[in-house]
Enzyme design. Structure first.
Site, mmCIF file in Angstrom:
data_model
loop_
_atom_site.group_PDB
_atom_site.id
_atom_site.type_symbol
_atom_site.label_atom_id
_atom_site.label_comp_id
_atom_site.label_asym_id
_atom_site.label_seq_id
_atom_site.Cartn_x
_atom_site.Cartn_y
_atom_site.Cartn_z
ATOM 1 N N HIS A 102 24.100 48.122 34.374
ATOM 2 C CA HIS A 102 25.011 47.959 35.679
ATOM 3 C C HIS A 102 26.176 48.267 35.308
ATOM 4 O O HIS A 102 26.604 48.715 34.500
ATOM 5 C CB HIS A 102 24.595 46.509 36.291
ATOM 6 C CG HIS A 102 25.085 45.951 37.437
ATOM 7 N ND1 HIS A 102 24.926 46.846 38.686
ATOM 8 C CD2 HIS A 102 25.906 44.936 37.874
ATOM 9 C CE1 HIS A 102 25.629 46.282 39.531
ATOM 10 N NE2 HIS A 102 26.262 45.136 39.195
ATOM 11 N N HIS A 147 29.598 39.504 38.293
ATOM 12 C CA HIS A 147 30.021 39.837 39.843
ATOM 13 C C HIS A 147 30.342 38.641 40.357
ATOM 14 O O HIS A 147 29.359 38.000 40.464
ATOM 15 C CB HIS A 147 29.324 40.901 40.319
ATOM 16 C CG HIS A 147 29.536 42.393 39.790
ATOM 17 N ND1 HIS A 147 28.833 43.288 39.854
ATOM 18 C CD2 HIS A 147 30.623 42.851 39.284
ATOM 19 C CE1 HIS A 147 29.196 44.457 39.406
ATOM 20 N NE2 HIS A 147 30.607 44.152 39.071
ATOM 21 N N HIS A 174 18.732 41.528 47.273
ATOM 22 C CA HIS A 174 20.113 41.987 47.094
ATOM 23 C C HIS A 174 19.931 43.159 47.916
ATOM 24 O O HIS A 174 20.328 44.038 47.401
ATOM 25 C CB HIS A 174 20.063 42.214 45.593
ATOM 26 C CG HIS A 174 21.543 42.445 45.182
ATOM 27 N ND1 HIS A 174 22.086 43.675 45.125
ATOM 28 C CD2 HIS A 174 22.488 41.650 44.792
ATOM 29 C CE1 HIS A 174 23.127 43.635 44.781
ATOM 30 N NE2 HIS A 174 23.483 42.442 44.495
ATOM 31 N N ASP A 184 21.259 42.453 39.117
ATOM 32 C CA ASP A 184 21.775 43.706 39.443
ATOM 33 C C ASP A 184 21.527 44.997 38.371
ATOM 34 O O ASP A 184 21.733 44.644 37.170
ATOM 35 C CB ASP A 184 23.269 43.810 39.948
ATOM 36 C CG ASP A 184 23.461 42.976 41.228
ATOM 37 O OD1 ASP A 184 22.584 42.571 41.581
ATOM 38 O OD2 ASP A 184 24.788 43.145 41.571
ATOM 39 N N ASP A 225 29.812 38.243 43.522
ATOM 40 C CA ASP A 225 28.523 37.897 44.546
ATOM 41 C C ASP A 225 27.358 37.088 43.603
ATOM 42 O O ASP A 225 26.522 36.633 44.288
ATOM 43 C CB ASP A 225 28.435 38.930 45.420
ATOM 44 C CG ASP A 225 27.715 40.076 44.375
ATOM 45 O OD1 ASP A 225 28.302 40.423 43.440
ATOM 46 O OD2 ASP A 225 26.870 40.890 44.884
ATOM 47 N N HIS A 226 27.716 36.879 42.485
ATOM 48 C CA HIS A 226 26.507 36.198 41.831
ATOM 49 C C HIS A 226 27.305 34.999 41.290
ATOM 50 O O HIS A 226 26.424 34.436 40.518
ATOM 51 C CB HIS A 226 26.064 37.102 40.842
ATOM 52 C CG HIS A 226 25.322 38.260 41.136
ATOM 53 N ND1 HIS A 226 23.968 38.604 41.364
ATOM 54 C CD2 HIS A 226 25.771 39.408 42.131
ATOM 55 C CE1 HIS A 226 23.803 39.622 41.933
ATOM 56 N NE2 HIS A 226 24.730 40.125 42.360
HETATM 57 ZN ZN LIG Z 1 25.307 42.054 43.232
HETATM 58 ZN ZN LIG Z 2 26.645 43.481 40.402
#
Ligand SMILES: [Zn+2]
Ligand SMILES: [Zn+2]
Ligand SMILES: [Zn+2]
Ligand SMILES: [Zn+2]
Lengths: 370, 370
Positions: free
Chosen positions: B185, B64, B316, B256, B66-67
């Site tokens: 996830h 993802h 997170h 996550d 955001d990582h």
């Molecule tokens: Zn995330």
């Molecule tokens: Zn994620």
């Protein structure tokens, strides 16, 4: 129509806590056009008065990371903040930039499983080999897209150089015509010229009253440039009843460069209200600047002088130049020295010089009728 | 050996001015290991006490944005700040993450013309289809690499699941063994278990003196676990002359997830000094959290309890949870409520709860001998 430019990042090479990476927004009533999108642009946008959701078009001057790495994340965040209930009617975000941009976005969004609520299209400018040293030119193999489009991707155009005008026509709408032109940098880079159309002058209501034309649809037709024949046979020409036209504004935004390629781009930029040009290093570092495909304030000034810009705005400063507000007593390398160098080079030219800084907004007032 | 964890970003979904996107650093003497690298991580690093140039290994929990979106820019900036004269001896940066990461980096660095002064290698974990809903699993076609390696890329390994142990062995060196395990996830996600080796206890110098063993190389051999035969024929066993061993520390960092897959990972994490677990939303939003593949504080607490962690660190957080320091009177959604929920779920368990915040550093003290 109000129009302004807001700088979101004015640093070169990478974002730092005191200067964001390259990004600026040209705002006209309600619409935002984003020029370059270095890493952290979405956070800079949140800190600014602008709304990321208003971005309808994106222009990427060149593919260096400090101008691009923020784009996938920005698109994702805009989408996250979109109301899914209204998503059906969202219009396509049009993204313009060098060949390779489409593949970059497709891979970045695809591998990260990023779904967008709105469609997007990437329109690629085809660079020419003289825009960079040979190693900066991406092979067709490297930019080739593999697999299918991203689910939200719409097929974009491939825009070749219009050789006779030495520029790229990106699009024309009711308000603007936007063109790009070639710059020399370590990798192919582009400048953008945003030309507002001239607008008709105001109606001379006294004259119209005398002629017996009543307010209503006829006013609109005259303003749109149509001649009228009155009931009494009198022909009314728009020129009789309109004040002088208001010339459209012109904003020119150049990506990283050590030179503008060709003379026609200077004519295209002629008389720009604002010419945004990089000035990565001071003139004492000219050799280093040119070696890296960058400009000094004098070089930027020469461009502004050649196209008789009204205002030269410098940005893309080496991170060694801290904002003046952060300098301690006795510290050198003040960014003001860059302004001084440009001003010196522009003596007696009438060109004003502005140093951009993060979150600076420059209004672009309407021009006076000619 | 000192060891600590510093959080560079504790927000979910995207970076905001008050919470960076996911990133944390595990530091041991001089070396930094980066876990996840959301957009803006390089700027967060600059604001921290850590030095980006010390990063020798990178671990990406899942793909993802955001990582991940901060990784290409971070590598470029580390390279820019590397002294080219010392670049010849730079060691390879090893990057571990899900299949697809190699292609992401190759395309991101390649299309942007990013040259690095150091080599890097991407070692890919092969996810299994039960780690996500079907649409989250990347086809082999999407992750296939095209064209040649990036000039600074070294061939990385492909690491399959070790089915009998239900984990992935990433590497083992003199100090640590690092394994990964599977999480559920929206897209395949991983947790990492960093296990420090036990170290031999201190030498009992009084006993050695009595035995007539003089300080020097023999001390080292005993400490390394070797038995000695003295000149007089006496055999000295290490266990006779060493204090009790110091158990190695264990740090577990989960990406996550809404669940840990399987029971063996819980055994792997058993007794962790620190278990870092996401807690995106409070338990009142449990359905929404699970729908998006995320956890609530209770869910994180259940994992910490199941593996008898000493300390559960939550991170997170949804960007709706502002840091406590930014809350105004009467504002709700305080992040402290998330801690309260975890503490409640961990009553009588002995597990301590810590809320991460950007720039928080947690020391991980040496364990006492058993
Ligand atoms: Zn995330
Ligand atoms: Zn994620
Ligand atoms: Zn640049
Ligand atoms: Zn550049």
């Amino acid at each position: 129509m109000t129009m302004d430019v807001t700088f979101l990042g004015t640093g070169s090479a990478y974002p730092s806590p005191h200067r964001g990476a390259s990004a600026l927004v040209l705002r006209t009533e309600g619409e935002c056009w984003l020029f370059d999108c270095g890493e952290g642009t979405q956070t800079q946008l949140m800190k600014s008065q602008l709304r990321a959701g208003r971005i309808t078009k994106v222009f990427i001057s060149h593919l260096h990371g400090d101008h691009l790495f923020g784009l996938p994340g920005l698109l994702c965040t805009v989408s996250l903040n979109t109301n899914p209930d209204s998503a059906e009617n969202l219009s396509c975000v049009h993204i313009y930039g060098p060949r390779g941009l489409r593949n970059f976005l497709r891979v970045s969004l695809g591998l990260t499983g990023s779904q967008l609520l709105f469609p997007y299209a990437v329109h690629e400018l085809e660079p020419t080999p003289d825009q960079s040293p040979a190693e900066g030119y991406l092979s067709l193999e490297m930019t080739a897209e593999h697999g299918s489009l991203h689910p939200q991707e719409r097929l974009g155009r491939s825009i070749p150089l219009d050789v006779s005008n030495d520029c790229y026509l990106l699009f024309e709408d009711k308000k603007f015509v936007v063109k790009a032109f070639r710059l020399f940098h370590r990798i192919p880079s582009f400048g953008f010229c945003i030309q507002e159309h001239d607008r008709p002058g105001r109606l001379k209501t006294e004259v119209l009253k005398e002629l017996g034309v009543k307010p209503g649809p006829l006013y609109g037709r005259l303003k749109a440039g149509e001649a009228l024949t009155l009931d009494n046979g009198r022909v009314v020409l728009p020129s009789e009843v309109l004040e002088e036209a208001v010339p459209g504004r012109k904003v020119c935004i150049l990506g990283d460069c050590s030179a503008v390629l060709g003379l026609q781009p200077l004519r295209l930029c002629r008389g720009a209200d604002i010419l945004v040009h990089e000035a990565t290093l001071g003139r004492e570092h000219r050799d280093k600047a040119v070696e890296h495909g960058h400009s000094t304030p004098d070089m930027a000034a020469a461009v502004a002088r050649a196209c008789c810009a009204h205002r030269l705005v410098l940005y893309h400063f080496s991170q060694r130049y801290k904002p003046s507000s952060l300098l301690k007593d006795g510290e050198e390398d003040s960014v003001s020295e860059l302004r001084r160098q440009a001003e010196e080079a522009l003596q007696d030219s009438g060109v004003e010089v502005t140093l951009a800084e993060d979150f600076l907004t420059l209004p672009i007032p309407l021009r006076r009728p000619r």
